[in-house]
Write a protein that holds these residues in place. Structure first.
Motif, short mmCIF file in Angstrom:
data_model
loop_
_atom_site.label_atom_id
_atom_site.label_comp_id
_atom_site.label_asym_id
_atom_site.label_seq_id
_atom_site.Cartn_x
_atom_site.Cartn_y
_atom_site.Cartn_z
N GLU A 1 0.67 -1.16 0.00
CA GLU A 1 0.09 0.03 0.05
C GLU A 1 0.87 1.21 -0.05
O GLU A 1 0.61 2.25 -0.57
CB GLU A 1 -0.78 0.15 1.15
CG GLU A 1 -1.90 -1.19 1.34
CD GLU A 1 -1.65 -2.53 1.93
OE1 GLU A 1 -0.12 -2.53 2.05
OE2 GLU A 1 -2.23 -3.33 2.05
N LEU A 2 1.90 1.19 0.76
CA LEU A 2 2.91 2.47 0.88
C LEU A 2 3.61 2.66 -0.26
O LEU A 2 3.71 3.77 -0.94
CB LEU A 2 3.79 2.30 2.15
CG LEU A 2 2.99 2.08 3.60
CD1 LEU A 2 4.08 2.05 4.52
CD2 LEU A 2 2.14 3.20 3.81
N GLN A 3 4.32 1.51 -0.97
CA GLN A 3 4.96 1.51 -2.27
C GLN A 3 3.85 1.86 -3.32
O GLN A 3 4.54 3.03 -4.03
CB GLN A 3 5.54 0.33 -2.51
CG GLN A 3 6.32 0.05 -3.75
CD GLN A 3 7.32 1.11 -3.91
OE1 GLN A 3 7.79 1.84 -2.89
NE2 GLN A 3 8.06 1.41 -5.09
N SER A 4 2.77 1.65 -3.63
CA SER A 4 1.87 2.04 -4.61
C SER A 4 1.38 3.58 -4.19
O SER A 4 1.32 4.18 -5.32
CB SER A 4 0.87 1.04 -4.79
OG SER A 4 -0.07 1.19 -3.48
N ALA A 5 1.44 4.02 -3.21
CA ALA A 5 1.03 5.27 -2.87
C ALA A 5 2.22 6.46 -3.35
O ALA A 5 1.74 7.49 -3.81
CB ALA A 5 0.67 5.76 -1.43
N ALA A 6 3.36 6.17 -3.12
CA ALA A 6 4.43 6.85 -3.87
C ALA A 6 5.60 5.85 -4.27
O ALA A 6 6.74 5.87 -3.80
CB ALA A 6 5.00 7.66 -2.40
N PRO A 7 5.35 5.67 -5.25
CA PRO A 7 6.40 4.61 -6.17
C PRO A 7 7.82 5.17 -6.54
O PRO A 7 8.81 4.15 -6.80
CB PRO A 7 5.69 3.83 -7.04
CG PRO A 7 4.70 5.14 -7.42
CD PRO A 7 4.17 5.51 -6.33
N GLU A 8 7.96 6.38 -6.77
CA GLU A 8 9.05 6.78 -7.42
C GLU A 8 9.30 8.25 -6.96
O GLU A 8 8.21 9.10 -6.59
CB GLU A 8 9.00 6.76 -8.96
CG GLU A 8 7.90 7.51 -9.58
CD GLU A 8 7.83 6.99 -10.86
OE1 GLU A 8 7.21 7.60 -11.97
OE2 GLU A 8 8.41 5.97 -11.49
N VAL A 9 10.28 8.82 -7.33
CA VAL A 9 10.89 10.22 -6.78
C VAL A 9 10.29 11.07 -7.65
O VAL A 9 9.81 10.82 -9.00
CB VAL A 9 12.53 10.34 -6.84
CG1 VAL A 9 12.79 10.28 -8.43
CG2 VAL A 9 12.83 11.57 -6.25
N TRP A 10 9.89 12.30 -7.24
CA TRP A 10 9.18 13.42 -7.83
C TRP A 10 10.12 14.83 -7.40
O TRP A 10 10.68 14.91 -6.42
CB TRP A 10 7.62 13.60 -7.68
CG TRP A 10 7.31 14.04 -6.29
CD1 TRP A 10 7.02 15.15 -6.01
CD2 TRP A 10 7.10 13.25 -5.03
NE1 TRP A 10 6.70 15.33 -4.65
CE2 TRP A 10 6.90 13.92 -4.02
CE3 TRP A 10 7.25 11.70 -5.17
CZ2 TRP A 10 6.66 13.41 -2.88
CZ3 TRP A 10 6.87 11.67 -3.46
CH2 TRP A 10 6.64 12.24 -2.71
#
Length: 802
Positions: free
Chosen positions: A678-687
């Motif tokens: 759930e946490l990874q899919s909420a913020a999967p990559e840098v922005w």
């Protein structure tokens, strides 16, 4: 039978949950949050095991759900003073990392350039053999330890005794240097000793709450729920937010100041200037309980609002409005975090927050507290136990009586405890490794190959052939990939111990399940190392006299006797079943101590204080004679400092300020939260966050790929256009390379993802905390195929880059 999960609604979408409003002076209502694994109902849980949160510094009390000898979820503990049942989003889902299939389960050693599995005897004997070789060749200065803010107090204390009393090295620090060193330095500078004056319960009473560089909504989300509930209740408090970003805190603030990065001290000097000019000073309190008023008054005289407005690029009227807000408070609470701690003149700025409370006489009573916040769950213990290099239980390494007292407890010669100079801080440890004087570095529970600044240099340092790098962790992190020996550790839920949160609340965390494979608790690893090394006290008996968590805790208690962080009133049984308890907890305060300094007396007498202070601008240390002359009666200290611009400021080539920080979904280098779906899919990559004006000038639209460049490297990130202050860009620091195919760093010449590829090797002169929020940078849009016109048109903002 159909089994359904009985869990708190999706908290990824609803980060702070439903409101439970309450008014000033009322008790914060209970709300119990819970999340169980898919297919597990509450009735399926075989037992609940007491613990507290491990993914931030809040210290939220939890119970671990156990089913079939596996962790199956968590729920908040309604009885606890810290969270009254609430659980933040990272804790609701982060426990899943414990069962990740890529956990380390056997020791690894490097053979012919490759890490291969081995047994514990082989791994430990390789470490012990190399330790003995280096002690014989060079002495203790060849050995260094770099630990974390996530172990337990029992483990830190054991490590501190081994390093300081056994090996006798001065090279010990924790990654808490990156997040809380300034908190400790500011508390020592003002009050003579570490230890938070305030309490989370001050939120229940305050009428004005100031958050300085503290995005509490994402870093301590449960405490933010407490503030949201006050805001939803009767007679809500007013909020002051100081932050260059449009955070959720800023959105709820009565007043939001967004100063230019690197100018916090000038802003604070301006606020105090206005407070003094308007007469918002409790002169009786200042006269009775402080020293340094005249000097501070003279220092801030040069910071009228108009001058500060020019330095900080904040309207003078906003500065005056903030001063009026603070000056009108009847119950003032303040919190401080990385927006100050990781910025230019960090300690000097944080000390000014303490000054405001001393000037207003607002300490030690309900609603009147300062929280110089921590960043990690057990950061306070790193500092208390000596695992950050300081001597255990806040003893002063330059006070010979304190060294002799510690030597008595450990039964070693005082000269065996290194105190000839200040402890070596983390950035200096890396420098000594780089120069070749530290030749064995033991890293436990942290990932410097992603978290330290200027990563290309750090990878070069850690991969030197002359260095023996030992890594003790639960996953094969970027740092572990560079190691010579990797030790598989147990983690939260798999071992027992205590830890202390930001407001001094001590919790017991009990073992719920067995660790995977051959992984061991960190305490067992350290004790095994001491035994194999044959570390002895001065009578020839084993230096480490304890054998399990509870006996280690009893030893730690004795070390704290009579010191500010007195634990002698605690027992494991006392911490079981009920709420966490705040230290000092001793015979005089058997139920703990909610607020410090209620009597206006401070731990600042020359014979008792933790250090003699430093110059806030240069960091030059003061000695005992200077301290006694300045503060003979041990009062609180008002200290001012001149604003000095940051070392690295924007210029024509790098026209923007780069700042880094956290997202609510991830912790540190994402080694745990990145393994929770759930946490990874909420913020999967840098922005990268950028203002609309800067984005337009650079030809960037929302979602565009961009390249952020500083003199140290390049990072590729997708653009998010936000209300961030113009001239500033923001990168989250969590993203590294463990889940890529590139190894411990980016592929050669390819744009990277780790924010710290870009940050400078620079630190605060007092706290030695690295500066992550004042780098100069440029940003360019990465043009799509056949679309270079927009990118080329943006070269002005990008400093001429294409």
């Amino acid at each position: 039978m159909t089994r359904r999960s009985k869990s708190t609604p999706d908290r990824v979408a609803d980060l702070w949950g439903d409101r439970t409003p309450y008014g000033p002076g009322e008790r914060w209502p209970v709300r119990v949050d819970m999340h169980l694994a898919d297919g597990v109902a509450e009735t399926d849980v075989e037992r609940w095991v007491q613990t507290a949160s491990i993914l931030h510094s809040n210290g939220d009390a939890l119970d671990i759900a156990v089913r079939d000898d596996r962790i199956a979820g968590v729920r908040g503990r309604a009885v606890d003073r810290v969270n009254r049942g609430r659980v933040g989003v990272k804790d609701l889902y982060g426990w899943q990392a414990n069962a990740s299939p890529d956990r380390l389960t056997r020791p690894l050693v490097r053979e012919d350039g490759e890490l291969v599995e081995t047994d514990w005897d082989t791994a430990m004997e390789r470490i012990v053999g190399r330790t003995n070789e280096l002690l014989e060749e060079q002495g203790p200065s060849a050995i260094g330890f770099y630990t974390t803010g996530q172990l337990f107090a029992e483990e830190y204390y054991t490590l501190g005794v081994i390093a300081h009393g056994g090996i006798r090295t001065n090279h010990v620090d924790g990654n808490t240097r990156l997040c809380t060193a300034t908190a400790a330095a500011a508390l020592k500078a003002s009050f003579g000793c570490d230890g938070q004056p305030g309490s989370y319960a001050d939120i229940d009473h305050a009428d004005v709450i100031c958050l300085y560089g503290h995005n509490m909504a994402e870093t301590q989300s449960v405490t933010w729920m407490r503030i949201l509930d006050r805001l939803a209740g009767d007679d809500p408090p007013q909020l002051l937010c100081v932050d260059p970003r449009p955070t959720p805190v800023a959105e709820h603030a009565t007043l939001h100041l967004a100063p230019r990065p690197g100018t916090n001290l000038a802003l604070m000097n301006g606020l105090i200037h206005e407070l003094l000019a308007a007469g918002h000073v409790d002169h009786d309190y200042v006269d009775q309980h402080t020293v340094g008023y005249a000097s501070l008054e003279q220092q801030v005289a040069d910071y009228p609002a108009e001058r500060v407005a020019e330095i900080c690029d904040v309207p003078a009227e906003q500065i005056r409005a903030a001063a009026r807000l603070i000056g009108s408070a009847e119950r003032l609470m303040s919190t401080v975090l990385q927006g100050f701690y990781q910025s230019n003149q960090a300690t000097a700025a944080a000390v000014q927050v303490n000054n405001i409370h001393l000037l207003r006489g607002m300490l030690g009573r309900p609603g009147c507290g300062v929280l110089q916040m921590n960043g990690q769950p057990t950061a306070q213990n790193t500092r208390e136990c000596g695992a950050d290099g300081d001597l255990a239980a806040f003893r002063n390494w330059s006070n010979s009586a304190h060294v002799e007292d510690l030597a008595r407890i450990w039964n070693v010669d005082p000269m065996d405890i290194p105190h000839y100079t200040a402890p070596t801080h983390a950035m200096q440890i890396m420098r000594y490794v780089e120069e070749g004087s530290i030749r064995l570095l033991w890293v436990s529970g942290t990932n410097p190959a992603v978290s330290l600044p200027e990563l290309r240099r750090i990878r070069s340092i850690l991969s030197q052939e002359r260095l023996t790098l030992v890594v003790q962790d639960i996953f094969l992190t970027e740092t572990a990939q560079l190691a010579d020996v990797v030790l598989p550790a147990a983690t939260w839920g798999e071992k027992t111990g205590t830890f202390t949160n930001t407001d001094r609340t001590v919790h017991l965390s009990e073992k719920a399940v067995e660790p995977p494979g051959e992984a061991r608790p960190d305490l067992d690893i350290f004790i095994d190392y001491a035994r194999r090394l044959g570390l002895k006290d001065k009578d020839g008996e084993p230096l480490i006299t304890w054998h399990d968590p509870e006996s280690a805790f009893e030893a730690w208690k004795e070390c704290t006797r009579g010191r500010p962080c007195d634990y002698t009133g605690f027992t494991y049984d006392k911490l079981r079943g009920g709420s966490g308890i705040q230290w000092p907890c001793n015979e005089a305060h058997p139920d703990g101590t909610e607020r410090l300094y209620s009597d206006g007396k401070f731990w600042a007498s020359p014979d008792y204080c933790e250090n003699y202070g430093r110059d806030l601008v240069t960091g030059a240390p003061k000695d005992a004679t200077e301290y006694k002359a300045m503060n003979p009666e041990g009062k609180a200290m008002l200290k001012g400092a001149e604003y000095v611009p940051a070392h690295e400021c924007p210029d024509d080539q790098y026209p923007l300020h780069l700042i880094t920080g956290r997202t609510i979904y991830h912790f540190h280098t994402r080694t745990k939260t990145g393994r929770a779906p759930e946490l990874q899919s909420a913020a999967p990559e840098v922005w990268v966050e950028i203002s609309a004006a800067d984005a337009a000038a650079a030809g960037i639209t929302d979602g565009d790929g961009t390249l952020i460049t500083t003199p140290r490297g390049r990072v590729r990130a997708a653009a998010r256009i936000t209300g961030i202050r113009q001239g500033v860009i923001f990168l989250p620091f969590h993203y590294g390379y463990w889940d890529s195919a590139s190894g411990p760093g980016p592929d050669e010449d390819a744009p990277a993802t780790a924010a710290n590829e870009l940050t400078p090797t620079d630190w605060d002169p007092v706290s030695k905390q690295p500066i992550f929020k004042t780098a100069a940078a440029r940003i360019t849009r990465i043009a799509d195929d056949g679309d270079t016109a927009r990118s080329e048109a943006a070269t002005a903002l990008a400093g001429g880059a294409s």
